[in-house]
Design a protein around this motif. Structure first.
Motif, PDB file in Angstrom:
ATOM      1  N   HIS A  69      25.934  30.958  22.331  1.00 53.21           N
ATOM      2  CA  HIS A  69      25.259  29.719  21.901  1.00 53.21           C
ATOM      3  C   HIS A  69      23.746  29.845  22.057  1.00 53.21           C
ATOM      4  O   HIS A  69      23.236  29.976  23.161  1.00 53.21           O
ATOM      5  CB  HIS A  69      25.744  28.506  22.698  1.00 53.21           C
ATOM      6  N   HIS A  71      19.712  28.864  19.872  1.00 55.94           N
ATOM      7  CA  HIS A  71      18.891  28.438  18.740  1.00 55.94           C
ATOM      8  C   HIS A  71      17.753  29.444  18.786  1.00 55.94           C
ATOM      9  O   HIS A  71      16.693  29.182  19.357  1.00 55.94           O
ATOM     10  CB  HIS A  71      18.406  27.004  18.930  1.00 55.94           C
ATOM     11  N   HIS A 218      27.943  21.287  19.626  1.00 57.93           N
ATOM     12  CA  HIS A 218      27.588  20.916  21.001  1.00 57.93           C
ATOM     13  C   HIS A 218      28.598  19.849  21.429  1.00 57.93           C
ATOM     14  O   HIS A 218      28.937  18.979  20.630  1.00 57.93           O
ATOM     15  CB  HIS A 218      26.202  20.256  21.056  1.00 57.93           C
ATOM     16  N   HIS A 255      28.468  23.909  26.009  1.00 60.49           N
ATOM     17  CA  HIS A 255      28.222  23.065  27.189  1.00 60.49           C
ATOM     18  C   HIS A 255      29.499  22.529  27.857  1.00 60.49           C
ATOM     19  O   HIS A 255      29.867  23.015  28.907  1.00 60.49           O
ATOM     20  CB  HIS A 255      27.221  21.937  26.893  1.00 60.49           C
ATOM     21  N   ASP A 306      21.538  29.289  25.136  1.00 59.59           N
ATOM     22  CA  ASP A 306      20.892  28.136  24.517  1.00 59.59           C
ATOM     23  C   ASP A 306      19.499  28.592  24.029  1.00 59.59           C
ATOM     24  O   ASP A 306      19.182  29.774  24.089  1.00 59.59           O
ATOM     25  CB  ASP A 306      20.801  26.960  25.493  1.00 59.59           C
TER      26      ASP A 306
HETATM   27 ZN   LIG Z   1      22.158  24.086  22.098  1.00 67.87          ZN
END
Ligand SMILES: [Zn+2]
Length: 444
Positions: A69, A71, A218, A255, A306
């Motif tokens: 996960h 970005h 998410h 998460h 993340d």
């Molecule tokens: Zn995220």
């Protein structure tokens, strides 16, 4: 002698196969993009001939690490705003910066930096959710990395699209463009239950089923999210998604921090994959996911960094070291989340969670040659009693020497072979200068 293209030798080869086989004084024969055989060094030397041999004494080889996960393009916002509550961090810093700066050019350049950082720290595949997927995919391929790239879906206008119809048209176009690519897997990424209605979640699921691609969301990241979803729909996020039939093994949920025991049982029952992003969750004070309970329930938990704006690096080695310690403290049990378990979650389970279990995640004949070679002849890695312990508790990203993706050497002796690293870093400095000037003006 059978000809191969490359032989990799190491004191330890961690295959991360079903039996978690470790081959001491081992070697890996690679032909084209595939692993041909993993065995003891003398067997490989007697059976295969190769124009190139790398590694040798004082090295460990293991499967490329999987970042489930991120970005990735947010590396350009690394350190722009820290030590703030999530709401202020997002609404006053990150969203305005994204609004001002995001473009295919920005994202393409940022992805080169992110891929350079991830490859150099032993990550060979990442699962991304961001804007301008074509730019993400192109830059990732340029650097020779593997990625699952999500076409984002939101209920409101963004840089990607204005209307729901536009989001879905773009997503299908993106998936059609990239499906079948050897390095890029396109997928669909409805952002979260508080930004996507259950109708749009299910519409995204239908698209994923039509093209047989994974889904990235998410889920239950903050207490605020749980309260907001409950207020709107009368159900907690996981109960809501389960009630409409969204949850199954195609879904990777990042998460999953605020779960009831019932919701944990739903995740296990539906075989939902979880990306645990411990460092981002700690830094934003979002909470700590019940990973020990998830593992006991049979949930496939994997690791994600993340975005770099909330981490602030893209290192899975760092995630596993932090997670393995935090969950011992949280559970009051030093046997919780052991080194071998953490390594499995960071490799084969990560690949399986992304639907790539048949391709990568372990060093086995027939799988893609996604291989990391790290140096062990370092003060902080001596002496050596247990190789898993050293990788999880003592190794740093700077110990990673050579990285192969799909049979190609992309990092060799810590140098990027697929592009000019100094050019990538010069672009990062230049974008950073422009962003800093604007950020300063907007705050004064
Ligand atoms: Zn995220």
């Amino acid at each position: 002698m059978e000809p191969v293209d490359l032989i990799i030798k190491a004191d330890y080869v961690l295959t991360m196969d079903r039996g978690l086989t470790v081959v001491e004084k081992g070697a890996i024969a690679v032909r084209g993009d595939k692993i041909v055989r993993v065995a003891r060094e003398e067997e490989i030397s007697n059976r295969f001939s190769s124009p190139k041999t790398i590694g040798g004494a004082g090295r460990v080889a293991f499967p490329g690490l999987v970042n489930t996960h991120t970005h990735a393009a947010m590396v350009y916002f690394r350190g722009l705003a820290d030590d703030l509550p999530l709401k202020i961090w997002l609404e006053e810093h990150i969203w305005p910066a994204e609004d001002r700066w995001l473009s295919p050019e920005f994202v393409g350049d940022a992805i080169e930096l992110a891929c350079l950082e991830m490859l150099a720290s032993g990550i060979t595949v990442y699962n991304d959710m961001y804007f301008f997927g074509d730019a993400i995919a192109r830059s990732t391929k340029k650097l020779g990395m593997r990625a699952v790239v999500g076409a984002g879906i939101l209920d409101f206008p963004s840089k990607s699209a204005i209307t729901t119809e536009e989001y879905f048209t773009n997503a299908e176009e993106f998936i059609k463009t990239w499906v079948g690519d050897e390095l890029i897997v396109p997928n669909i990424a409805p952002h979260a239950p508080y930004t996507c209605s259950p109708e749009n979640m299910m519409r995204a699921k239908k698209v994923a089923e039509r093209y047989n691609v994974p889904i990235h969301v998410h889920l239950s990241e903050t207490q605020w999210e749980v309260g907001e979803v409950q207020k709107r729909y009368g159900k907690t996020p996981i109960a809501l998604l389960d009630s409409v039939g969204f949850l199954d093994e195609r879904v990777l949920a990042a998460h999953c921090i605020w779960l009831t025991d019932e919701e944990l049982a739903i995740l296990a029952g539906r075989k939902v994959n979880v990306s645990h992003c411990i460092e981002s969750n700690l830094k934003l004070a979002s909470g700590i996911a019940p990973v020990v309970k998830m593992l006991q329930a049979g949930i496939r938990v994997t690791f994600g960094t993340d975005g770099a704006a909330s981490n602030n690096d893209l290192s899975i080695l760092s995630e596993i070291a932090t997670a393995a310690k935090v969950h011992k403290a949280m559970s009051g049990d030093p046997t919780a989340l052991g080194a071998r378990q953490a390594m499995l979650m960071a490799t084969r389970w990560g690949a399986e969670a992304l639907g790539l279990g048949g391709i990568t995640g372990s060093l086995e004949a027939g799988k893609a040659a996604d291989i990391v070679l790290a140096g062990l002849h370092k003060p902080h890695l001596m002496p050596l009693y247990n190789i898993y312990s050293h990788i999880v508790y003592s190794m740093n990203s700077s110990d990673i020497e050579t990285v192969l993706v799909n049979g190609d050497i992309v990092i060799e002796d810590r140098l990027l072979k697929t592009a000019d690293a100094s050019e990538i870093m010069a672009k990062a400095v230049s974008w950073g200068r422009r962003i800093r000037e604007t950020d300063r003006c907007s705050q004064s």
